[in-house]
Design a protein around this motif. Structure first.
Motif, PDB file in Angstrom:
ATOM      1  N   GLY A  53       0.791  -1.229   0.000  1.00 48.89           N
ATOM      2  CA  GLY A  53       0.000   0.000   0.000  1.00 48.89           C
ATOM      3  C   GLY A  53       0.823   1.279   0.000  1.00 48.89           C
ATOM      4  O   GLY A  53       0.382   2.321  -0.492  1.00 48.89           O
ATOM      5  N   LEU A  54       2.048   1.217   0.560  1.00 51.61           N
ATOM      6  CA  LEU A  54       2.922   2.390   0.553  1.00 51.61           C
ATOM      7  C   LEU A  54       3.114   2.916  -0.872  1.00 51.61           C
ATOM      8  O   LEU A  54       3.060   4.127  -1.116  1.00 51.61           O
ATOM      9  N   HIS A  62       3.422   4.066   7.995  1.00 52.47           N
ATOM     10  CA  HIS A  62       2.389   3.304   7.294  1.00 52.47           C
ATOM     11  C   HIS A  62       2.138   1.979   7.990  1.00 52.47           C
ATOM     12  O   HIS A  62       1.059   1.417   7.898  1.00 52.47           O
ATOM     13  N   ASN A  63       3.171   1.452   8.621  1.00 51.65           N
ATOM     14  CA  ASN A  63       3.031   0.178   9.314  1.00 51.65           C
ATOM     15  C   ASN A  63       4.111   0.078  10.381  1.00 51.65           C
ATOM     16  O   ASN A  63       5.296  -0.068  10.071  1.00 51.65           O
ATOM     17  N   ASN A 111      -5.572   7.982   4.346  1.00 48.80           N
ATOM     18  CA  ASN A 111      -5.250   7.907   2.918  1.00 48.80           C
ATOM     19  C   ASN A 111      -6.514   8.028   2.080  1.00 48.80           C
ATOM     20  O   ASN A 111      -7.620   7.824   2.565  1.00 48.80           O
ATOM     21  N   GLU A 140      -4.842  -2.367  11.091  1.00 50.40           N
ATOM     22  CA  GLU A 140      -4.780  -1.870   9.714  1.00 50.40           C
ATOM     23  C   GLU A 140      -4.551  -0.367   9.784  1.00 50.40           C
ATOM     24  O   GLU A 140      -5.449   0.395  10.146  1.00 50.40           O
ATOM     25  N   ALA A 141      -3.327   0.045   9.472  1.00 49.40           N
ATOM     26  CA  ALA A 141      -3.009   1.469   9.592  1.00 49.40           C
ATOM     27  C   ALA A 141      -4.008   2.305   8.795  1.00 49.40           C
ATOM     28  O   ALA A 141      -4.559   3.282   9.277  1.00 49.40           O
ATOM     29  N   CYS A 142      -4.234   1.896   7.560  1.00 48.54           N
ATOM     30  CA  CYS A 142      -5.289   2.548   6.770  1.00 48.54           C
ATOM     31  C   CYS A 142      -6.089   1.498   6.029  1.00 48.54           C
ATOM     32  O   CYS A 142      -7.250   1.278   6.298  1.00 48.54           O
ATOM     33  N   GLY A 143      -5.447   0.824   5.084  1.00 49.60           N
ATOM     34  CA  GLY A 143      -6.150  -0.165   4.271  1.00 49.60           C
ATOM     35  C   GLY A 143      -6.711   0.500   3.030  1.00 49.60           C
ATOM     36  O   GLY A 143      -7.269   1.604   3.095  1.00 49.60           O
ATOM     37  N   LEU A 144      -6.523  -0.190   1.916  1.00 52.96           N
ATOM     38  CA  LEU A 144      -6.988   0.353   0.640  1.00 52.96           C
ATOM     39  C   LEU A 144      -8.136  -0.491   0.099  1.00 52.96           C
ATOM     40  O   LEU A 144      -9.089   0.023  -0.492  1.00 52.96           O
ATOM     41  N   VAL A 174       0.211   4.940  -2.113  1.00 51.09           N
ATOM     42  CA  VAL A 174       0.176   6.296  -1.551  1.00 51.09           C
ATOM     43  C   VAL A 174       1.184   7.182  -2.278  1.00 51.09           C
ATOM     44  O   VAL A 174       0.881   8.316  -2.670  1.00 51.09           O
ATOM     45  N   VAL A 199      -1.369   6.933   8.896  1.00 49.83           N
ATOM     46  CA  VAL A 199      -2.298   7.017   7.774  1.00 49.83           C
ATOM     47  C   VAL A 199      -3.776   6.897   8.172  1.00 49.83           C
ATOM     48  O   VAL A 199      -4.633   6.747   7.310  1.00 49.83           O
TER      49      VAL A 199
HETATM   50  C1  GLC Z   1       0.704  -0.144   4.958  1.00 48.09           C
HETATM   51  C2  GLC Z   1      -0.443  -0.393   5.920  1.00 48.09           C
HETATM   52  C3  GLC Z   1      -1.791  -0.200   5.233  1.00 48.09           C
HETATM   53  C4  GLC Z   1      -1.808   1.152   4.538  1.00 48.09           C
HETATM   54  C5  GLC Z   1      -0.612   1.294   3.617  1.00 48.09           C
HETATM   55  C6  GLC Z   1      -0.538   2.644   2.954  1.00 48.09           C
HETATM   56  O1  GLC Z   1       0.759  -1.147   4.000  1.00 48.09           O
HETATM   57  O2  GLC Z   1      -0.379  -1.693   6.469  1.00 48.09           O
HETATM   58  O3  GLC Z   1      -2.832  -0.262   6.169  1.00 48.09           O
HETATM   59  O4  GLC Z   1      -2.995   1.272   3.798  1.00 48.09           O
HETATM   60  O5  GLC Z   1       0.578   1.118   4.324  1.00 48.09           O
HETATM   61  O6  GLC Z   1      -0.463   3.695   3.866  1.00 48.09           O
END
Ligand code: GLC
Length: 637
Positions: free
Chosen positions: A18-19, A163-164, A247, A379-383, A22, A214
């Protein structure tokens, strides 16, 4: 405002998670808001020829890492208007994968040092360096302990995004001098250390001017041991400089209306006609019983504990007692893969398990699924939940981190704004019951359609996030609000206009006289109150004022430069202003109206100028700032 993003991966050039998404989207969204952005990542072997062929070399040099002196090249291409720099060194980056090597500390220390070293040689001097995750954690340390001795780097701010927190870049302490080329004191004072080891994540947090995560919920969660991965105490210590910004989703990239991977495209208007067709196509493609009335549940995920795979595998047999179909796409731990394969064997026609990752298949699953299951432990954010919502698949999530911030529980009694289903505890049966609740909604068509539309209409745009980042950059880089300046000429001109309008009416004359007298009194007060600002020979008494108007004025002005005193004076003056304004309003002709309107336009600015430039005592008629100010102010009300 110029912002340089630094990360270990960025879509579309190279991606493992996911990084990268972003990094592919945020710089563009910011650029659209007027923030100048650029991006830097390593020049990996895995970057496709399509991009490599577009790169040009913009700099070559060397970087010192302890006793090493390593080659660095800087390649550049421009993608979607964003300059992207690639740090080149084949010894470090010509490898079959991105991470997981014994010398990762050295590779990423090199990467961030080279990033800093390239800055004077490229056409982009950032105000803020925005670094991300552990790989770039040492950037702030090198910047502040080393590079900032050079005036070029002074004033440069560093924002660090987590992010994690699980992946921290933890290395043995022996690398401090020998690899990082840093003094041991940074280990002993804890700046780059946690639990006796070197910790890149901690370094990133320690040296950052501001830290973001995030999602807001994740920012709070990581102050607790359950989520903090051993850094919770330090996260809590950073309370004054950490917050969450959720995000977004690249809504052009993920659009069911234009997605080339889909057999049938749809949007919010025709979803209930077209999505069932996409679902039937998916059932056909995966060898499931083709029946649009059977709810299709989907998981597109890494098969790991953090994504809640143990919860899911625990209840999946019980779940299959319902009339449902299940589709899984993803790779990961063999134990989970095998458990899922076994489920597929025992439920032919109803379960499709695909231990692989295929972007096209993933898109077709989002489009064909009814419920999307994401029971993450954290889950910091999750897409995925955002993609699912956009493709009309209702998410079932555990309320953690970004899942909590983006999925609002739907309540069938109010049926208003919920866009998914969520549960609180990391408990397998809470997951099962929440899925079952979703199945009852599915069976109630009007309710279900409302829920699907709510999900599709959720605002997960990057613009919203980008605005929050833009504000943060302004705050951190200290960009002042543009000052409202009004020239002396403008003030004079406004005053003249007002005076012309009021002159001649007896009431106005009386008002001006009163103002003049009050000003005299103020000047005397100020000069008495602030003797240190006025040279002795310039102080005066009331008796001397007729003879020495210039001296008096100078004295008053000097005194008035003391802002607080001037402000007090301005407040006192307001009574006199009111007098004149009232008079002007009553006695003015038609012309006065337009004059006042023009004066009103100069509004607050004139007020400021008048209040700082205290008392022009001798010639109230000529200077007349107060009348001008007041009339304008009244108009504004
Ligand atoms: C990491 C996190 C995920 C987040 C992503 C982008 O992979 O685990 O939750 O969406 O970074 O920030």
């Amino acid at each position: 405002m110029k912002v340089l993003f630094v990360a270990s991966e960025a879509a579309p050039f190279i991606k493992t998670g996911g990084l990268a998404d972003v990094m592919g989207a945020l710089p563009k969204a910011l650029q659209a808001l007027g923030v100048e952005t650029a991006l830097v990542i390593p020049n990996y072997e895995g970057i496709s020829e399509e991009y490599k062929s577009r790169m040009e070399t913009v700099y070559t040099g060397t970087v010192d890492l302890s006793w090493r002196n390593q080659y660095m090249g800087v390649q550049k291409l421009v993608a979607d208007g964003i300059p992207v720099y690639f740090i080149d060194n084949e010894y470090y980056f010509k490898r079959e994968k991105l991470y997981g090597f014994d010398d990762d500390a050295e590779r990423f220390a090199f990467f961030v040092k080279a990033t800093l070293a390239m800055l004077p040689h490229i056409d982009f001097r950032p105000d803020v360096i925005h670094s991300n995750d552990w790989h770039t954690g040492m950037l702030g340390a090198y910047l502040k302990e080393d590079f900032m001795q050079d005036p070029f780097y002074q004033g440069l701010k560093n924002i660090y995004t987590i992010h994690n927190l699980k992946y921290q870049g933890v290395f043995g302490r022996e690398i401090v001098e020998n690899v990082l080329g840093m003094p041991l004191r940074l280990l002993y004072n804890g700046n780059i250390e946690n639990g006796g080891n070197v910790n890149f994540m901690k370094a990133g947090m320690c040296y950052a001017d501001y830290i973001t995560t995030v999602s807001s919920t994740y920012a709070e969660e990581i102050t607790y041991p359950y989520f903090g991965e051993g850094l919770e105490d330090y996260v809590a210590l950073c309370a004054g400089k950490i917050s969450g910004i959720l995000n977004g989703l690249d809504d052009k990239e993920y659009d069911p209306e234009t997605d080339q991977n889909l057999p049938v495209c749809f949007n919010g208007t025709n979803v209930f006609i077209k999505k069932p067709l996409a679902k039937e196509e998916l059932q056909r493609e995966l060898g499931l019983t083709v029946d649009r009335e059977i709810p299709v549940l989907a998981m597109i995920t890494r098969l790991v504990e953090a994504k809640g795979l143990d919860l899911f595998t625990y209840i999946m047999d019980e779940l299959m007692e319902e009339q449902v179909q299940l589709v899984v796409v993803g790779t990961g731990d063999e134990a989970y893969a095998n458990a899922l394969r076994e489920l597929a064997w025992t439920h032919p026609g109803n379960v499709s398990v695909n231990i692989l990752f295929d972007e096209g298949l993933a898109r077709r699953v989002y489009a064909g699924a009814d419920l999307f299951i994401m029971p993450s432990r954290y889950e910091a954010c999750g897409l995925s939940q955002m993609i699912a919502m956009r493709y009309g698949a209702v998410p079932v999530v555990r309320a953690t981190g970004g899942l909590k911030d983006s999925v609002k529980n739907f309540d069938k009694y109010t049926a208003v704004d919920g866009n998914g289903l969520s549960f609180e505890n990391f408990n397998a049966h809470e997951l099962l019951f929440t899925i079952k609740r979703g199945l009852t909604y599915f069976a109630d068509k009007p309710l279900w359609e409302k829920l699907v539309l709510n999900a599709m209409q959720s605002d997960n745009s990057w613009t919203r996030s980008a605005r929050a980042y833009a504000d943060l950059y302004d705050k951190v880089a200290g960009v002042p609000e543009p000052a409202e300046t009004v020239s002396e000429e403008q003030v004079e001109a406004t005053a003249e206009e007002i005076l012309k309008a009021v002159e001649g009416t007896p009431e106005a004359e009386a008002g001006l006289q009163a103002a003049a007298q009050e000003n005299e009194a103020e000047v005397n007060n100020i000069t008495k109150a602030e003797p240190e600002t006025v040279p002795a020979e310039e102080t005066h008494s009331g008796a001397a004022e007729e003879a020495e108007p210039v001296k008096k004025k100078t004295a008053a002005k000097k005194a008035a430069t003391k802002k607080t005193t001037a402000k007090k004076a301005a407040t006192k003056k307001s009574a006199a202003k009111k007098n004149v304004a009232g008079d002007a309003e009553e006695g003015a002709e038609t012309k006065k109206v337009s004059t006042r309107k023009r004066a009103a336009k100069k509004s607050a600015a004139v007020t400021d100028a008048a209040s700082v430039e205290t008392p022009a005592p001798a010639e109230p008629k000529k200077r007349g700032r107060k009348p001008g100010t007041k009339i304008k102010k009244k108009d504004a009300e």
